[in-house]
Every structure is written in C-alpha cells, then in structure tokens.
Scaffold this motif. Sequence first.
Motif, mmCIF file in Angstrom:
data_model
loop_
_atom_site.group_PDB
_atom_site.id
_atom_site.type_symbol
_atom_site.label_atom_id
_atom_site.label_comp_id
_atom_site.label_asym_id
_atom_site.label_seq_id
_atom_site.Cartn_x
_atom_site.Cartn_y
_atom_site.Cartn_z
ATOM 1 N N ASN A 63 -6.079 -7.842 -6.656
ATOM 2 C CA ASN A 63 -7.188 -6.731 -6.500
ATOM 3 C C ASN A 63 -6.390 -5.262 -6.417
ATOM 4 O O ASN A 63 -5.140 -5.330 -5.817
ATOM 5 N N ILE A 64 -6.984 -4.214 -6.961
ATOM 6 C CA ILE A 64 -6.137 -2.975 -6.483
ATOM 7 C C ILE A 64 -7.383 -1.837 -6.261
ATOM 8 O O ILE A 64 -8.424 -2.291 -6.613
ATOM 9 N N ASN A 65 -7.206 -1.002 -5.333
ATOM 10 C CA ASN A 65 -8.078 -0.181 -4.658
ATOM 11 C C ASN A 65 -7.305 1.154 -4.709
ATOM 12 O O ASN A 65 -6.333 1.195 -4.329
ATOM 13 N N ALA A 66 -7.866 2.422 -5.317
ATOM 14 C CA ALA A 66 -7.474 3.744 -5.112
ATOM 15 C C ALA A 66 -8.482 4.581 -4.538
ATOM 16 O O ALA A 66 -9.617 4.512 -4.992
ATOM 17 N N THR A 108 -15.394 -1.067 -9.776
ATOM 18 C CA THR A 108 -16.298 -0.405 -9.066
ATOM 19 C C THR A 108 -15.960 1.198 -8.894
ATOM 20 O O THR A 108 -14.869 1.167 -8.171
ATOM 21 N N VAL A 109 -16.368 2.060 -9.118
ATOM 22 C CA VAL A 109 -16.045 3.522 -8.871
ATOM 23 C C VAL A 109 -17.416 4.094 -8.098
ATOM 24 O O VAL A 109 -18.578 3.751 -8.311
ATOM 25 N N ILE A 166 -11.846 3.716 -6.575
ATOM 26 C CA ILE A 166 -12.052 2.915 -7.637
ATOM 27 C C ILE A 166 -11.487 1.564 -7.225
ATOM 28 O O ILE A 166 -10.447 1.539 -6.398
ATOM 29 N N ASP A 167 -12.225 0.582 -7.437
ATOM 30 C CA ASP A 167 -11.949 -0.741 -7.113
ATOM 31 C C ASP A 167 -11.695 -1.862 -8.217
ATOM 32 O O ASP A 167 -12.796 -1.482 -9.116
ATOM 33 N N VAL A 168 -10.692 -2.304 -8.441
ATOM 34 C CA VAL A 168 -10.696 -3.544 -9.670
ATOM 35 C C VAL A 168 -10.311 -4.518 -9.084
ATOM 36 O O VAL A 168 -9.311 -5.005 -8.223
ATOM 37 N N ASN A 169 -11.379 -5.591 -8.843
ATOM 38 C CA ASN A 169 -11.254 -6.923 -8.387
ATOM 39 C C ASN A 169 -11.139 -8.070 -9.525
ATOM 40 O O ASN A 169 -11.597 -8.014 -10.479
ATOM 41 N N TYR A 173 0.988 -1.191 0.049
ATOM 42 C CA TYR A 173 0.066 -0.002 -0.075
ATOM 43 C C TYR A 173 0.836 1.241 -0.024
ATOM 44 O O TYR A 173 1.997 1.131 0.265
ATOM 45 N N PHE A 174 0.074 2.078 -0.454
ATOM 46 C CA PHE A 174 0.583 3.826 -0.251
ATOM 47 C C PHE A 174 -0.380 4.720 0.201
ATOM 48 O O PHE A 174 -1.460 4.748 -0.611
ATOM 49 N N GLU A 175 -0.171 5.389 1.263
ATOM 50 C CA GLU A 175 -0.917 6.253 1.815
ATOM 51 C C GLU A 175 -0.257 7.603 2.354
ATOM 52 O O GLU A 175 0.541 7.636 2.862
ATOM 53 N N LYS A 176 -0.743 8.569 1.690
ATOM 54 C CA LYS A 176 -0.107 9.863 1.943
ATOM 55 C C LYS A 176 -1.007 10.855 1.490
ATOM 56 O O LYS A 176 -1.671 10.975 0.740
ATOM 57 N N ASP A 177 -1.039 12.044 2.529
ATOM 58 C CA ASP A 177 -2.237 13.026 2.527
ATOM 59 C C ASP A 177 -3.599 12.503 2.155
ATOM 60 O O ASP A 177 -4.055 11.452 3.133
ATOM 61 N N ASP A 178 -4.206 12.736 1.209
ATOM 62 C CA ASP A 178 -5.443 12.456 0.768
ATOM 63 C C ASP A 178 -5.647 11.312 -0.115
ATOM 64 O O ASP A 178 -6.554 11.042 -0.766
ATOM 65 N N PHE A 179 -4.590 10.806 -0.456
ATOM 66 C CA PHE A 179 -4.452 9.685 -1.626
ATOM 67 C C PHE A 179 -4.082 8.344 -1.095
ATOM 68 O O PHE A 179 -3.176 8.353 0.049
ATOM 69 N N GLY A 180 -4.607 7.159 -1.413
ATOM 70 C CA GLY A 180 -4.278 6.031 -1.133
ATOM 71 C C GLY A 180 -4.575 4.876 -2.030
ATOM 72 O O GLY A 180 -5.377 4.859 -2.958
ATOM 73 N N VAL A 181 -3.604 4.040 -2.312
ATOM 74 C CA VAL A 181 -3.661 2.825 -3.283
ATOM 75 C C VAL A 181 -3.228 1.599 -2.685
ATOM 76 O O VAL A 181 -2.348 1.585 -1.933
ATOM 77 N N ARG A 182 -3.885 0.625 -2.995
ATOM 78 C CA ARG A 182 -3.649 -0.785 -2.274
ATOM 79 C C ARG A 182 -3.753 -1.793 -3.309
ATOM 80 O O ARG A 182 -4.725 -1.883 -4.119
ATOM 81 N N LEU A 183 -2.515 -2.577 -3.493
ATOM 82 C CA LEU A 183 -2.614 -3.785 -4.306
ATOM 83 C C LEU A 183 -2.805 -5.161 -3.701
ATOM 84 O O LEU A 183 -1.579 -5.064 -2.587
ATOM 85 N N SER A 184 -3.542 -5.929 -3.634
ATOM 86 C CA SER A 184 -3.564 -7.003 -2.959
ATOM 87 C C SER A 184 -3.496 -8.393 -3.493
ATOM 88 O O SER A 184 -3.921 -8.389 -4.724
#
Length: 155
Positions: free
Chosen positions: A102-105, A148-149, A117-120, A58-69
């Motif tokens: 999966n990825i989520n931002a 999913t958006v 946005i989620d891409v499963n 994951y990357f989380e900073k200020d108002d942005f986050g992204v997770r690759l699982s």
Amino acid sequence: MGFELGFNQPLLFLPEPFNGIGIQANYTYSDSEFDEDVGDNGFGFPGSSKNNFNSILYFEKDDFGVRLSYIFRDDYFRNLPGQGAQAANSRAVFTESDERLNINASYDLTEKLSVFIDVNNITEEGRRDFFQEKSTFNGSFNRERTVTVGITGRL
C-alpha cells in the motif's frame, strides 16, 4: 497467547533532503485456541494468523508525508464449520498466506486542512481458500487495487 516485537527508526542522520526518511516494522506471533465448551478441534481462533509482519518506509518533512507499507500474514483458519461450532466432521476452511503493498501520501494545505491519496493493494493480490490441506482448493477471490482521494479537516 503470543508476543510482538516492533521498532520505529527515523533516519535523522541522513543529509538534506533525505532526513525525513524512517522505517517502522513489527512482527507478531499469536497462538490462539477455543475453550473445550466451544468445540475446539485445534484450528485456533478464526482470522488469526500465527505469523504477521508489517513494515513501513516513510518520508515526513514539513507539510508533506508519504508511506509505503508491506503487510504479510501466513495461512489462517477462516471460519467455524457447522452451525456456530467446530464440529469434528465439518470441513474447516483456511486461507493461504497473504501479502499487501500500500502507499499513502498527504499534504497539509493549512494547519487544519490536508489532502491525501491512498492506494491499497497496489499489486492486486487475491485470496485463495482451501479445505484442511492446500491441495483441496475451495475458492479464489479477486481483490482489486483501490484508490481513495480525500480532504481531512481538524477542529
């Protein structure tokens, strides 16, 4: 019965702009069984894999986050054969091991409003079922990628 091991490690030592990166992972071992009065013939609880592994970069900073699982589970007993009991002469259905990516931002527009946005199932992994032995094929099922958006609000 079983156990679970897990960790979460933010990599705060990394220089800007990478100091929001982190890693999460967990492993679960589960050995399940039914009581004899349910009709146990040794397959365990339906849907329960003995080995499960999940990891997230994951990357989380200020108002942005992204997770690759990445998610893995090994073969598992799928259903109770017969009419609600594990009859010894019924054919039990099993499902082969399964992997998912999966990825989520997300981005916080305000303190109370976010977009995401989620891409499963990015790689569109399907499901394969078999009777008792992997050589006895039962069926193959397609699982398409889903996107999913959305907008999330907080009170």
